[in-house]
Design an enzyme around this catalytic site. Structure first.
Site, mmCIF file in Angstrom:
data_model
loop_
_atom_site.group_PDB
_atom_site.id
_atom_site.type_symbol
_atom_site.label_atom_id
_atom_site.label_comp_id
_atom_site.label_asym_id
_atom_site.label_seq_id
_atom_site.Cartn_x
_atom_site.Cartn_y
_atom_site.Cartn_z
ATOM 1 N N THR A 88 -25.507 6.543 -22.701
ATOM 2 C CA THR A 88 -26.910 6.955 -22.824
ATOM 3 C C THR A 88 -27.516 7.260 -21.455
ATOM 4 O O THR A 88 -28.292 8.200 -21.320
ATOM 5 C CB THR A 88 -27.748 5.873 -23.523
ATOM 6 O OG1 THR A 88 -27.591 4.646 -22.813
ATOM 7 C CG2 THR A 88 -27.313 5.673 -24.961
ATOM 8 N N GLY A 98 -19.009 8.676 -16.461
ATOM 9 C CA GLY A 98 -19.655 7.845 -17.480
ATOM 10 C C GLY A 98 -20.748 8.635 -18.155
ATOM 11 O O GLY A 98 -21.695 9.073 -17.514
ATOM 12 N N ASP A 149 -26.749 -11.312 -16.213
ATOM 13 C CA ASP A 149 -27.275 -10.010 -15.796
ATOM 14 C C ASP A 149 -28.408 -10.191 -14.774
ATOM 15 O O ASP A 149 -28.434 -9.518 -13.738
ATOM 16 C CB ASP A 149 -27.767 -9.252 -17.036
ATOM 17 C CG ASP A 149 -28.425 -7.945 -16.678
ATOM 18 O OD1 ASP A 149 -27.700 -6.977 -16.381
ATOM 19 O OD2 ASP A 149 -29.683 -7.886 -16.684
ATOM 20 N N GLY A 200 -34.078 -1.309 -13.679
ATOM 21 C CA GLY A 200 -34.172 0.011 -14.300
ATOM 22 C C GLY A 200 -34.905 1.044 -13.482
ATOM 23 O O GLY A 200 -34.479 1.388 -12.373
ATOM 24 N N LYS A 242 -28.613 -9.115 -10.603
ATOM 25 C CA LYS A 242 -29.717 -8.392 -9.955
ATOM 26 C C LYS A 242 -30.348 -9.236 -8.849
ATOM 27 O O LYS A 242 -30.679 -8.730 -7.773
ATOM 28 C CB LYS A 242 -30.760 -8.015 -11.008
ATOM 29 C CG LYS A 242 -30.211 -7.042 -12.057
ATOM 30 C CD LYS A 242 -31.152 -6.945 -13.257
ATOM 31 C CE LYS A 242 -30.628 -5.981 -14.314
ATOM 32 N NZ LYS A 242 -31.361 -6.118 -15.596
ATOM 33 N N ALA A 279 -26.067 10.642 -20.137
ATOM 34 C CA ALA A 279 -26.721 11.756 -20.831
ATOM 35 C C ALA A 279 -28.162 11.897 -20.356
ATOM 36 O O ALA A 279 -28.684 13.014 -20.206
ATOM 37 C CB ALA A 279 -26.661 11.539 -22.338
ATOM 38 N N ARG A 305 -14.543 8.686 -21.059
ATOM 39 C CA ARG A 305 -13.320 8.387 -21.795
ATOM 40 C C ARG A 305 -13.030 9.424 -22.869
ATOM 41 O O ARG A 305 -11.930 9.917 -22.997
ATOM 42 C CB ARG A 305 -13.408 6.995 -22.427
ATOM 43 C CG ARG A 305 -12.590 5.980 -21.644
ATOM 44 C CD ARG A 305 -12.677 4.639 -22.299
ATOM 45 N NE ARG A 305 -14.084 4.299 -22.560
ATOM 46 C CZ ARG A 305 -14.497 3.099 -22.946
ATOM 47 N NH1 ARG A 305 -13.631 2.133 -23.114
ATOM 48 N NH2 ARG A 305 -15.768 2.854 -23.161
ATOM 49 N N GLY A 341 -31.327 -2.867 -31.452
ATOM 50 C CA GLY A 341 -30.675 -2.280 -30.287
ATOM 51 C C GLY A 341 -31.227 -2.757 -28.967
ATOM 52 O O GLY A 341 -30.859 -2.257 -27.902
ATOM 53 N N LYS A 388 -24.819 -3.045 -11.605
ATOM 54 C CA LYS A 388 -25.237 -4.281 -10.926
ATOM 55 C C LYS A 388 -24.082 -5.259 -10.756
ATOM 56 O O LYS A 388 -23.991 -5.959 -9.762
ATOM 57 C CB LYS A 388 -26.377 -4.929 -11.705
ATOM 58 C CG LYS A 388 -26.032 -5.238 -13.143
ATOM 59 C CD LYS A 388 -27.202 -5.011 -14.085
ATOM 60 C CE LYS A 388 -27.389 -3.521 -14.308
ATOM 61 N NZ LYS A 388 -28.299 -3.169 -15.400
#
Lengths: 435, 435
Positions: free
Chosen positions: A14, A11, A203, A136, A207, A17, A46, A189, A107
């Site tokens: 972001t 994967g 989400d 995070g 968690k 990277a 991918r 974003g 998660k």
């Protein structure tokens, strides 16, 4: 210096990277702290040709990520693909079958398959680490597993979704309504094009189920999280809360109770009214914060960036450093076989104070109807405000805060009003966060 | 289940008794999490017959604590005696000589002798752990050593002394003056009969020097902490800060700078003006909080009870659980030989904003004299308030906040006014905490 810890990365979004950038930028200090270098050897994603702003030429490219763990030049696989099932889960399974450790930020996968995976890791005597899956960059999994390990955790709760917190604190600052702020968050974003996972609380529930298992030694049970999101909140609710001395935050909260000798697990994600003097009332923007209340430590608060490539990479690499140091440990703090299967707690008898907001038709007798239902259900009202038109044609907002009482009474009052044509939409109930 | 980790306890004050209570109360869950039981086998303190509210009859009593580590029934010694030297230090040395691990809450000893002790622990391949030495029950040592291990730490700072924070937040809430609140704190047991260690900043400086070493991989250097306490603060300073949008908190702060290729260490304990929107502005009472800013994690905040028997015992036992799990690690995150000897940073060129408060004679020309000195030193004033009589016979308070500029300019302005008979006491300078 000892042999490097060799890493395969699955994967390359972001966060992927970000992990590459971090491992490169901080290589020297990481090697000093870990006692050995971290070395990325293989990567998979991918699309091989996408520009990710990092140089991948030094790493072996693997088309089929599911076999990353089988490579001889890999000691640990980092899974940053996402999704509770599919390739991520397949990769996790093959990694343990190959006798390698797994670090993941996923998660959803841990919430749904954490027990199975922890058992496989344990059987293979390798690590399964997921610090990045919750909150995070905040080392809260470590804080609970190790920092607070001496304590019986009485309650764990916090702000677990940065998107929701950004929306709520922006609504608070600007007085704007939910849909408007959501659109801005998407444009910037801060929210996904499909924001449902965030704004409907899923989400945060993922968690929370992970935090609960570690805190209480219970089996991960995502299915029993009582989950509500923030989509029904209005600017007027936030203004009303403010007038009463509260902010509204989406809080995930878990504790346990013992009924007839059986431990039961309570897990709820819901917007709460948080009093101004509570530390969580000052958590703004995309920040996350988790509170754990230990029977000796008292209240511990962990706060920081809940998302983003840098913070998430920081958590992923902290797990890698632990593995490099030889610290494997039980993923959920105790061995899987010792995790307790706890039935879902019944919430009705829980005591607390609630905020209830009704949108009602603007005509005589409506307030009498509502207050009669509350009286009949045994709900005691501490304060009540009826506001003029709230912008909706013909609808008036009536909001109140109850005295402390059983949650079942509030539920019963709402039930008594069910189907009443005085209400223009279902009532909204939010609990008050106690100190 | 594996063999127990056998513990000798030196020092049976409130924290020692707390450790005994914790190990007994949470025995079952600790054994599950640690993979083996924790078993206290021997204890030692000055007075055998004092009633401590815990049953000591199950433990061997040892009169000479310095030989605790030499016992065959002891794997790890917990040192809760206190004092930078004396019996605590002797015990630490003999414990490592005997090849046993040490857990301590002794910030003074670690601040003064941490390097020597870490080297001895390393040579003996045993653990030296001191989570309880900094910020009580908050797992901040672990948070920095492990949770934030992937990051270059850019700055570490926080509220490290609960007594000072209790006094400051009480002054803030009540408008009362320092001496008055200190007397109350002493009466309530929040401050020692001899409060100098706390209120003069020494205790916070001990803790800061430990945090700095772990954060920056530098040698512990308590001697180079620039330390000021809170004794000179007046209620009027707090009121003035409030009017400007700040609270006053005693902040310990450390960072590094590189000058001509040499890394230098900056460490300062000083009351700071903290803006209302900073998380540390909401840390009240005896609570502690530490912020670490990592180059990938961003700002991490750890908050909780900074003292007390329960929280401190929680940190001590967390260290014991780590040892029971076989996690020894480098006490300061990297091996002692790799800790860098960093010269003290020169502060003059540091940029920042300052609060300067003068107590001056109430006569014409004084304000002109002060503002001229500031002008001559190149200090630019953002806001200035002269208040009427501040309660002192004939003295007037002039307080100001500067624009951002080099600290050396403020120092120079103060120097220019040195000896002026317009000043009834030396000026008080506090820095503003930047975001």
């Amino acid at each position: 210096m000892a042999e490097p810890l060799r890493i395969a990365l699955a994967g390359l979004g972001t966060v992927g990277a970000g992990v590459i950038r971090l491992v490169e930028a901080n290589a020297a200090l990481i090697a000093r702290r870990a006692g050995r270098p971290l070395q990325i050897t293989a990567v998979s994603a991918r699309d091989r040709n996408k520009d990710r702003g990092v140089d991948l030429s030094r790493y072996a490219w693997v088309d089929d990520m599911v076999i990353l763990g089988e490579r001889d030049d890999v000691d640990v696989v980092v899974e940053l693909v996402g999704g509770s099932d599919g390739p991520a889960l397949a990769l996790a399974r093959t990694t343990f079958e190959a006798g390698k450790s797994l670090v993941t930020a996923n998660k959803a996968m841990i919430a749904h398959h954490g027990l199975e995976l922890a058992a496989k890791a344990e059987a293979a005597k390798v690590g399964l680490k997921f610090e990045a899956a919750v909150a995070g960059g905040i080392p809260v999994i470590k804080g609970l597993r190790e920092g607070a390990a001496a304590n019986e955790i009485e309650r764990v709760y916090g702000i677990l979704n940065g998107t929701c917190n950004f929306i709520l604190s922006t609504m608070e600052d600007t007085g704007r309504d939910f849909g408007d702020v959501l659109a801005e968050a998407q444009a910037k974003g801060y929210a996904e094009a499909d924001p449902a996972f965030d704004i409907e609380g899923t989400d945060a529930a993922h968690k929370l189920s992970i935090l609960a298992a570690i805190s209480f030694g219970s089996q991960v049970d995502f299915g029993s999280v009582d989950t509500a999101g923030i989509t029904r909140l209005r600017a007027a609710d936030i203004a009303q809360a403010d007038a009463l001395g509260y902010v509204i935050r989406l809080i995930g909260m878990a504790d346990t109770e013992t009924v007839d000798g059986t431990n039961r697990l309570f897990q709820r994600v819901q917007p709460h009214l948080v009093p101004f003097d509570h530390p969580l009332a000052h958590v703004d923007g995309a920040t996350n914060a988790v509170v754990a209340e230990g029977n000796f430590s008292g209240r511990l608060l962990f706060q920081g960036a809940g998302a983003g490539d840098g913070p998430t990479a920081s958590a992923v690499v902290a797990d890698l450093i632990d593995l490099a140091r030889g610290e494997i440990g039980a993923p959920f703090s105790v061995p899987v076989a010792e995790l307790e299967a706890m039935p879902r707690a019944e919430t009705g008898h829980r005591l607390g104070r609630s905020y209830i907001r009704f949108m009602v038709a603007d005509r005589p007798g409506v307030l009498a109807e509502i207050t009669a239902a509350l009286r009949d259900a045994g709900v005691s009202i501490e304060s009540l405000i009826q506001k003029g038109r709230a912008g909706d044609a013909g609808a008036v907002m009536v909001s109140m805060v109850t005295h402390e009482g059983p949650e079942s009474a509030v539920t019963e009052a709402i039930r008594l009003l069910d189907g009443s044509d005085s209400l223009t939409e279902p009532p909204l109930v939010m609990h008050l966060l106690g100190n």
